[in-house]
Structures are given as structure tokens and as C-alpha cells.
Motif scaffolding. Structure first.
Motif, PDB file in Angstrom:
ATOM      1  N   GLY A 187      28.644  50.008  37.706  1.00 26.13           N
ATOM      2  CA  GLY A 187      29.855  49.601  38.265  1.00 26.13           C
ATOM      3  C   GLY A 187      30.200  51.112  39.108  1.00 26.13           C
ATOM      4  O   GLY A 187      29.348  51.839  39.383  1.00 26.13           O
ATOM      5  N   ARG A 213      39.388  47.124  37.641  1.00 27.63           N
ATOM      6  CA  ARG A 213      38.561  45.816  37.415  1.00 27.63           C
ATOM      7  C   ARG A 213      37.465  45.955  36.233  1.00 27.63           C
ATOM      8  O   ARG A 213      36.693  44.916  36.319  1.00 27.63           O
ATOM      9  CB  ARG A 213      37.729  45.645  38.793  1.00 27.63           C
ATOM     10  N   CYS A 214      37.758  47.154  35.598  1.00 30.63           N
ATOM     11  CA  CYS A 214      36.592  46.967  34.607  1.00 30.63           C
ATOM     12  C   CYS A 214      37.419  46.434  33.266  1.00 30.63           C
ATOM     13  O   CYS A 214      38.660  47.048  33.116  1.00 30.63           O
ATOM     14  CB  CYS A 214      36.221  48.373  34.362  1.00 30.63           C
ATOM     15  N   TYR A 219      36.592  53.842  35.031  1.00 31.39           N
ATOM     16  CA  TYR A 219      35.454  53.967  35.903  1.00 31.39           C
ATOM     17  C   TYR A 219      34.265  54.807  34.952  1.00 31.39           C
ATOM     18  O   TYR A 219      34.735  55.324  33.764  1.00 31.39           O
ATOM     19  CB  TYR A 219      35.495  54.710  36.910  1.00 31.39           C
ATOM     20  N   ASP A 248      28.757  48.533  33.631  1.00 30.10           N
ATOM     21  CA  ASP A 248      29.813  48.531  34.531  1.00 30.10           C
ATOM     22  C   ASP A 248      31.192  48.433  33.871  1.00 30.10           C
ATOM     23  O   ASP A 248      32.275  47.818  34.502  1.00 30.10           O
ATOM     24  CB  ASP A 248      29.625  47.329  35.423  1.00 30.10           C
ATOM     25  N   ASN A 251      32.954  45.116  34.215  1.00 29.94           N
ATOM     26  CA  ASN A 251      33.004  44.571  35.725  1.00 29.94           C
ATOM     27  C   ASN A 251      32.722  43.076  35.899  1.00 29.94           C
ATOM     28  O   ASN A 251      33.537  42.093  36.285  1.00 29.94           O
ATOM     29  CB  ASN A 251      32.809  45.593  36.777  1.00 29.94           C
ATOM     30  N   ASN A 256      37.801  38.162  37.358  1.00 31.20           N
ATOM     31  CA  ASN A 256      38.880  38.889  38.118  1.00 31.20           C
ATOM     32  C   ASN A 256      39.844  37.663  38.882  1.00 31.20           C
ATOM     33  O   ASN A 256      40.371  38.082  39.950  1.00 31.20           O
ATOM     34  CB  ASN A 256      38.363  39.830  39.199  1.00 31.20           C
TER      35      ASN A 256
END
Ligand code: NAD
Ligand code: ADP
Length: 261
Positions: A187, A213-214, A219, A248, A251, A256
């Protein structure tokens, strides 16, 4: 933990980011390393961080240049007598991309040339040495962008979807020789490639959005990818082949969808 003593590993894209972290982890666990990158400065920085006793060759290489790939692989095999591990990690994003109606053929050719054809060329030239000894492990760096795309994702996403498919093909072609081929799908990770994204977010007080978004809400770090890559390269993964492992932060576990969080 020293899983790679007496083993020889080639790492492409070893001059930065995920490739550098992977090269350091392999060396810390005892591997002899062959480091390839088209950035000589990047290579020198990686070499400066290796454990002092590491046996190492570092070479400037464009992985999309077959003559260069052939020469590097021959040199590595002559110097160390064997190649146990290939980490096919060199890649370019090409920055941001316009919608498909505005794509340029030259951008597709450059990005597919490095990310997909470069990975194929490395496997083509390394695998025969592994076939002779009936052992080997190959790990390709794909991307979550190879699993799903998004607006402006071409041609990077297409190249990484290709890397996942190449991983399956190579695992099938080489499984009979006891050579395993897997991929990781990172990711968002802070590296040279994603520096513009991080610089922009930090300059605009949007850093908190980078992990948004994870499912882990952050990150990734290059070392977290290196850990997964080294697992797949090691005998700990002795019955895993042909797989593409998302690394990721969750993710790709999520749709989402608006309103689902
Ligand atoms: P990076 O830019 O920090 O490192 C990539 C390295 O590959 C650089 O040192 C570059 O010089 C080298 N390289 C590029 N093209 C090359 C070529 N043709 N020949 C030889 N070397 C070449 O970026 P990174 O994030 O560490 O990228 C490593 C891999 O991870 C890439 O395949 C990338 O697509 C993938 N990836 C990264 C992310 C992320 O968020 N950083 C996400 C998904 C996948
Ligand atoms: P960007 O993400 O900014 O578009 P790239 O990831 O495409 O940059 O390129 C990374 C570095 O590699 C740049 O310094 C670029 O000049 C260099 N580079 C790009 N293509 C080649 C190539 N075919 N051979 C050697 N170096 C290259």
C-alpha cells in the motif's frame, strides 16, 4: 534470526526505499548481496549502511535493458557461484497520470518497460541458474494498484497487474524446479517514489490523510515491506508460491464505501 547465511540475493531498485530496506535486511540475516539500481548515488548510500562484513557487488543497471541484465546476472553467478534469491523491486510511477483519453503511448511503453518487462527479463536470466541447482526464491514488488485501479491510475496500475500475473506464470513455469515465485503488494509507503505525495500532504497540513484509507490508519514503512519480502524469500515460506500478498495496512480489505466508516 539469520535465515540467509551462505545465500546469494540479487535486489533491483536497491538504491532507495523498499529495495534498500530489503537489501539491508537480507544482509543483516547473512546474505551475500548483489545490488542493482540505475542510481549510483542511491547504491552508494545503501552500501554505506550494510553490515561491515557483507559480501556485496553493486552495479548501475537499467532493468529494462536486456544486455545489462544478462551481464549483471553472469557477473553475480561468476563471483558467488550461485544465485538463491531474486528480489525484483525496481519500479517507476512516472508521477501522476491523466485520464485514459489523454494517455501517451510513450508513457505506457516506459512504465511497462521497467515495471513489467524489466521484472520478466530479470527472471528470464536468473532462473536458469536456479534451475541448475533446483532451488530458488523470487519475490516481485507489485502493488495494491495491481489489484484495483483508480482514476488516473494508468499505466502504473496496468504494469503492476501484469507483475501479479507474471508471478503466477513464473510460479507455474518454475515450480517443477523447486523455485518459488511470489509478490508483495505494498500500500502507501514513504519512499523516494511517493515523496511528492508526502511533501504535498505535509505542506498542506494533510499528513493525517495519508493513512486514511488503511484500516490501521497509517501508511507503511519500507522496513515493513522488507520483512514481508524476506519472509517470502525465506524457507519459512517453503510451501508458498504463485501468491501476491497485500502488505497494505488493510487497504484492500475494505470497499472504502462512503458511510461505511
Ligand atoms: P523508490 O523510488 O524509493 O525506489 C525505487 C528504486 O528503483 C530507485 O532507487 C530507482 O532508482 C530504482 N529504479 C527505477 N527504475 C529502475 C530501472 N529501470 N532499473 C534499475 N533501477 C531502477 O520507490 P519504492 O517505493 O521503494 O519502490 C520500490 C517498489 O515498490 C517499486 O516497484 C514500486 O512500484 C513499488 N511500490 C511502492 C509503493 C509506495 O507507496 N512506495 C506502493 C506500491 C508499490
Ligand atoms: P518520476 O517519478 O519523477 O517521473 P521516475 O521514477 O520516472 O521519476 O525516475 C526516477 C529517476 O530515474 C529519475 O532521476 C530519472 O531521470 C531516472 N530515469 C528515468 N528513466 C530512466 C532510464 N531509462 N534510464 C536511466 N535513468 C532513468
Amino acid at each position: 534470526m539469520k535465515r540467509f547465511i551462505e545465500q546469494v540475493a540479487i535486489v533491483t531498485g536497491a538504491g532507495s526505499g523498499i529495495g534498500r530496506a530489503t537489501a539491508l535486511r537480507l544482509a543483516q540475516e547473512g546474505a551475500k548481496v548483489v545490488l542493482a539500481d540505475w542510481s549510483e548515488d542511491g547504491l552508494q548510500e545503501t552500501v554505506s549502511q550494510l553490515p561491515p562484513e557483507t559480501a556485496c557487488i553493486e552495479r548501475k543497471l537499467d532493468v529494462s535493458d536486456e544486455a545489462g541484465v544478462r551481464a549483471l546476472v553472469s557477473e553475480a553467478n561468476e563471483r558467488f557461484g550461485q544465485i538463491d534469491i531474486l528480489i525484483n523491486n525496481a519500479g517507476i510511477s512516472g508521477g501522476s497520470y491523466p485520464p485514459v483519453t489523454e494517455n501517451e503511448r510513450a508513457d505506457w511503453e516506459q512504465i511497462l518497460g521497467v515495471n513489467l518487462i524489466g521484472a520478466m527479463l530479470m527472471i528470464k536470466h536468473v532462473a536458469p541458474h536456479m534451475q541448475e541447482r533446483k532451488q530458488g526464491a523470487i519475490v516481485n514488488t507489485a502493488s495494491v494498484a495491481g489489484i484495483r485501479s483508480g482514476a488516473g491510475g494508468n499505466p502504473y496500475s496496468a504494469s503492476k497487474a501484469g507483475v501479479i500475473n507474471l508471478t503466477q506464470t513464473a510460479a507455474c513455469d518454475l515450480g517443477g524446479f523447486n523455485i518459488r515465485v511470489n509478490a508483495v503488494c505494498p500500500g502507501l509507503v514513504e519512499t523516494g517514489m511517493t515523496k511528492p505525495v508526502f511533501d504535498y500532504a505535509r505542506a498542506n497540513e494533510k499528513e493525517h490523510k495519508l493513512g486514511g484509507r488503511c484500516e490501521l490508519r497509517r501508511y507503511g514503512k519500507p522496513e515493513e515491506l522488507a520483512a514481508a519480502i524476506c519472509f517470502l524469500a525465506s524457507d519459512d515460506a517453503s510451501y508458498i508460491t504463485g501468491q501476491a500478498l497485500p502488505v497494505d495496512g488493510g487497504n484492500t480489505a475494505s470497499l472504502n464505501m462512503p458511510g461505511m466508516k
